[in-house]
Design an enzyme around this catalytic site. Structure first.
Site, short mmCIF file in Angstrom:
data_model
loop_
_atom_site.label_atom_id
_atom_site.label_comp_id
_atom_site.label_asym_id
_atom_site.label_seq_id
_atom_site.Cartn_x
_atom_site.Cartn_y
_atom_site.Cartn_z
CE1 TYR A 1 -6.12 8.85 2.04
CE2 TYR A 1 -7.26 7.66 3.78
CZ TYR A 1 -6.10 7.97 3.11
OH TYR A 1 -4.91 7.43 3.51
CD GLU B 1 -4.03 11.29 2.97
OE1 GLU B 1 -3.71 10.97 1.81
OE2 GLU B 1 -3.41 10.91 3.99
CG HIS C 1 -2.23 10.75 -2.91
ND1 HIS C 1 -3.38 11.42 -2.54
CD2 HIS C 1 -1.80 10.09 -1.80
CE1 HIS C 1 -3.63 11.15 -1.26
NE2 HIS C 1 -2.68 10.35 -0.79
CD GLU C 2 1.32 7.92 -1.33
OE1 GLU C 2 1.77 8.42 -0.28
OE2 GLU C 2 0.23 7.31 -1.38
CG HIS D 1 -1.98 1.03 1.14
ND1 HIS D 1 -3.22 0.79 0.57
CD2 HIS D 1 -1.97 2.32 1.51
CE1 HIS D 1 -3.92 1.89 0.61
NE2 HIS D 1 -3.19 2.84 1.17
CB ALA D 2 1.24 4.04 -2.42
CG HIS E 1 -7.01 3.18 4.64
ND1 HIS E 1 -7.10 2.63 3.39
CD2 HIS E 1 -6.13 4.20 4.54
CE1 HIS E 1 -6.31 3.29 2.55
NE2 HIS E 1 -5.71 4.25 3.22
CG HIS F 1 1.17 12.46 1.73
ND1 HIS F 1 0.22 13.05 2.53
CD2 HIS F 1 0.58 11.38 1.18
CE1 HIS F 1 -0.91 12.33 2.45
NE2 HIS F 1 -0.72 11.33 1.64
ZN LIG Z 1 -2.11 9.82 1.21
#
Ligand SMILES: [Zn+2]
Ligand SMILES: *[C@@H]1O[C@H](CO)[C@@H](O)[C@H](O)[C@H]1NC(C)=O
Ligand SMILES: *[C@@H]1O[C@H](CO)[C@@H](O)[C@H](O)[C@H]1NC(C)=O
Length: 608
Positions: free
Chosen positions: A507, A395, A367-368, A337-338, A497, A371
Site C-alpha cells: 500500500y 493496489e 479501488h476494488e 473488509h473489502a 492486515h 483489482h
Molecule cells: Zn486492494
C-alpha cells in the site's frame, strides 16, 4: 499493437529461437504447460472454499476451507519438487526461467503438513476473532456494535473525544490481545517456511516480491523525501485540532491523539470539516450521495462506467450475480473488509464489500474494481503470472482512477456537483482534503511493515512488542494512542492486515505509484502540463481518454511476467519508484502550508 512493441517482440522471438533449447529445458517446458491448466482448476476450488468461508464465517466452512487449502499446498509442493531438479538459471527462454523460479518458490507450502495446518489455523483464528469483535455501544451499553459500520462511522462523525476514546479502547482490546499468541505462533512458522525457501526470515520473503535487494533502502529514502511536506501538514492539522478541542485534549507540540483523526488507525484522516481552511459553497459529497439516492449498486455501476470510458473491460455478468456489495442482513458473520477475488476460470471475478453510502466507500469501490480490471487484463497469462508486476501495482490501479474521480471537474461531469469552483480557496480546500487522505498513510503503511519486519527479524519480541509499535508510530507519524498502552496490551492485530497475514508495504508502494501512474496518464490524456495552472495534476480527470486507458491496459496485461521496472516503463517511461509525482501534485499545498503555519505560529514536529 504499437510498432515499438512489435519490434521488441520480434527481437525476443529471434533471440530465443536461435539457441537450441536443452533437453532439460524442453522437459521443464512440458511440465510447466501441464501445470498451468491443472493449477487453474485447483485455484478455482481453493478460492471458492475461501470465499464461502470469508462470506459466511461458520465452523463448518472454516473446516472445509482448511482442508482444501492443505490439498492445494500439497499439490504446489509436488510441482515444486518435480521442478527442483532443473537449474533454471541456465535456461535460454527467459519466460520459462521466470515461471520455474516462481513455481519453485512456494512460501508456506514448503512446510510439513502439521506446520502448514498450524499456520493456517493461527491466521484463520486471528481473522475470525477480528471479524467477530462486538463492543457495547457508547450510548446504550446493552446494545452491541461492530467495526463496520458502527465503529467506523463513530470515528468519521463523532466529535466527542470521550466517545472516540471509549471506542478506541474497546476496539483495540477486542481485536488486539486475544490474537497475540496466534500472532507469534504465525511469525515463528513463517520464519521456518522462509528458511526452507532459502530466505533469512519472513521479512525477506515479503521483500523478495519487489525483486530488488536495495528496495528497503529505496523506501527509506522516499520517506525522507516526503517528510518535510508531511510535517507541515501534521503541524497544521494539530493546530486546528487544538483550537477545536482545547489544550486539555490536544497539546500543540506533542504527537496527535490518534482517536481524533477520523479513522480507527489514524491511517487516513477523515476530519475534513474540522481542518478545511476556507468556508466555501462546495457541498459535502457524502450528503450529495445520500440526496441523490445513491445505492451500492449505483456506485459500482459508476465505477464500471469509468473503466469502460477509457477502454478497459466491463464487468462480466457473473460479477454482478456473485459479488456481495452490501453487508448481508441474515444474521451471518462475514469478513466485511473489502476485497476483490479472481477465481481463475470462466472469467469469474467478484468483489465482497460492505458498501456504505459515503464518498470514502465510493472510492473503495473504484479501488476494488481496479483489482478486477487487473485480473481481466492478464487472464491470458499462465496462473503464476496472474499477479501484479509487484504487490504495489495491484493496489495502485483503482486508486489511480479514484484520483480522477475525486476532482471537482469529474464530479461535475457525472452530476455529483452542480458547479465547479475554480477559485484558489476551493482549490486549497480540495488539496487539503486529498492531503489528509494520502499523506498520513505514508508513515502509517511504512511503519506497519517495518514493524513486522522487526518482528520477523527477532528485534521485536513478545515482551517488548507493544511499546515498540507505538514508539515507531510516534517517531514516523507523530501520532499516539489516547491512553498509555503497555506491553500488557497488544495492538498491531487490531488492524485487519496483521490479523489476516497481508503484507502491507504494497500500500505504501501503491500510494507512491498511483501518482506516477496519474501523472503519466494525465499527460497522455492532454490534461496535465507542468507549470500550467490551467492543467494541474490535482485537477486532471482521465475520464474517456483512450490514450490513457491504452497505456494502463498495456501495463496491466503484462501481469507479473516481467520485472516491475519493465511494467512501470510501459506507462511512465521511468524504471524507478519516485515520489516526485506526488510532490508535484501537492506542491501548491506545501507552499500554502508553510505560509499558513508561519502565520498561525503553529509548531512543527512533535516533542516526546
Ligand atoms: Zn486492494
Ligand atoms: C453458511 O454456511 C452454512 C454451512 O456452514 C450453510 O448451512 C448456510 O446455508 C450458509 N449461509 C449462507 C447464507 O450461505
Ligand atoms: C518460452 O517459454 C514460454 C513459457 O513456457 C512459452 O510459452 C514460449 O513459447 C517459449 N518461447 C519459445 C521461443 O520457445
Amino acid at each position: 499493437m504499437n510498432s515499438k512493441f512489435l519490434i521488441i517482440f520480434i527481437f525476443f522471438y529471434i533471440q530465443e529461437s536461435l539457441s537450441l533449447a536443452s533437453d532439460d529445458e524442453m522437459q521443464a517446458q512440458f511440465i510447466v504447460n501441464d501445470v498451468s491448466e491443472e493449477m487453474k482448476l485447483r485455484m478455482f476450488k481453493t478460492n471458492t472454499a475461501s470465499w464461502n468461508h470469508a462470506s459466511n464465517l461458520t465452523d463448518e466452512n472454516e473446516r472445509i476451507n482448511a482442508k482444501v487449502q492443505a490439498e492445494y499446498a500439497a499439490y504446489v509442493k509436488g510441482v515444486a519438487q518435480d521442478l527442483a531438479v532443473f537449474d533454471y538459471n541456465s535456461f535460454e527462454n527467459k519466460t520459462l526461467k521466470r515461471l520455474v523460479k516462481f513455481l519453485t518458490n512456494i512460501g508456506d507450502a514448503k512446510l510439513s503438513e502439521t506446520d502448514f495446518n498450524d499456520i493456517q489455523d493461527a491466521v484463520s483464528r486471528m481473522q475470525s476473532t477480528f471479524a467477530k469483535v462486538k463492543v457495547p455501544e457508547f450510548k446504550d451499553r446493552s446494545k452491541l456494535v461492530s467495526l463496520e459500520p458502527e465503529i467506523t462511522e463513530a470515528f468519521a462523525k463523532s466529535r466527542n473525544p470521550e466517545e472516540l476514546k471509549y471506542y478506541w479502547i474497546k476496539w483495540y482490546d477486542g481485536a488486539g490481545l486475544p490474537n497475540k499468541k496466534d500472532f507469534f505462533k504465525y511469525v515463528g512458522l513463517r520464519n521456518k517456511a522462509a528458511n526452507m525457501n532459502g530466505f533469512k526470515n519472513g521479512a525477506d520473503t515479503w521483500l523478495d516480491e519487489y525483486e530488488d535487494p536495495t528496495f528497503e533502502k529505496q523506501i527509506d529514502d522516499i520517506m525522507d523525501q516526503i517528510k518535510p511536506l508531511y510535517m507541515q501538514l501534521h503541524g497544521y492539522v494539530r493546530h486546528k485540532l487544538a483550537e477545536f478541542y482545547g489544550p486539555n485534549v490536544v497539546d500543540k507540540t506533542k504527537a496527535i491523539p490518534m482517536h481524533l483523526l477520523g479513522n480507527v488507525w489514524a491511517q487516513q484522516w477523515n476530519i475534513g470539516n474540522l481542518v478545511l481552511p476556507y468556508k466555501t459553497e462546495d457541498p459535502d459529497i457524502d450528503s450529495v450521495l445520500v440526496k441523490k439516492n445513491y445505492t451500492p449498486l449505483k456506485m459500482f455501476q459508476d465505477s464500471e462506467q469509468f473503466f469502460t470510458s477509457i477502454g478497459l473491460s466491463p464487468m462480466p455478468s457473473s460479477f454482478w450475480e456473485k459479488s456481495i456489495i452490501e453487508k448481508p442482513n441474515d444474521g451471518r458473520e462475514m469478513v466485511c473488509h473489502a476485497s476483490a477475488w479472481d477465481f481463475s476460470i470462466n472469467n469469474d471475478v467478484r468483489i465482497k464489500q460492505c458498501t456504505r453510502i459515503t464518498f470514502e466507500s465510493y472510492k473503495t469501490v473504484h479501488h476494488e474494481m481496479g483489482h478486477i480490471e487487473y485480473y481481466l487484463q492478464y487472464n491470458h497469462l499462465p496462473p503464476v503470472f496472474r499477479a501484479g508486476a509487484n504487490p504495489g501495482f495491484h493496489e495502485a490501479v483503482g486508486d489511480t482512477i479514484a484520483l480522477s474521480v475525486a476532482t471537482p471537474k469529474h464530479m461535475h461531469r457525472i452530476g455529483l456537483l452542480d458547479e465547479v469552483n475554480k477559485d484558489r480557496k476551493s482549490q486549497i480546500n480540495q488539496l487539503l482534503k486529498m492531503g489528509i487522505e494520502k499523506l498520513p498513510f505514508l508513515p502509517f503503511s511504512y511503519v506497519f511493515d517495518k514493524y513486522r519486519y522487526e518482528v520477523f527479524r527477532g528485534t521485536v519480541t513478545s515482551e517488548n512488542a507493544n511499546t515498540l509499535f507505538w514508539d515507531m508510530r510516534k517517531k514516523h507519524g507523530g501520532v499516539a494512542p489516547p491512553i498509555e498502552r503497555t506491553n500488557k496490551d497488544f495492538d498491531v492485530t487490531a488492524k485487519y492486515h496483521a490479523s489476516a497475514d497481508v503484507e502491507y508495504l504494497r500500500y505504501f508502494v501503491a500510494f507512491i505509484l498511483q501518482f506516477q501512474f496519474h501523472k503519466a496518464s494525465c499527460i497522455k490524456a492532454g490534461e496535465y502540463e507542468m507549470n500550467n495552472p490551467e492543467k494541474t495534476l490535482a485537477d486532471c480527470d482521465i475520464y474517456q481518454s483512450k490514450e490513457a486507458g491504452d497505456a494502463i491496459k498495456k501495463m496491466l496485461s503484462l501481469g507479473s511476467s516481467v520485472p516491475w521496472n519493465d511494467a512501470l516503463e510501459v506507462i511512465t517511461g521511468d524504471r524507478q519508484l519516485d515520489a516526485n509525482a506526488l510532490l508535484e501534485y501537492f506542491a501548491p499545498l506545501y507552499e500554502w502550508l508553510k505560509e499558513e503555519n508561519t502565520k498561525l505560529n503553529a509548531h512543527i514536529g512533535w516533542d516526546d
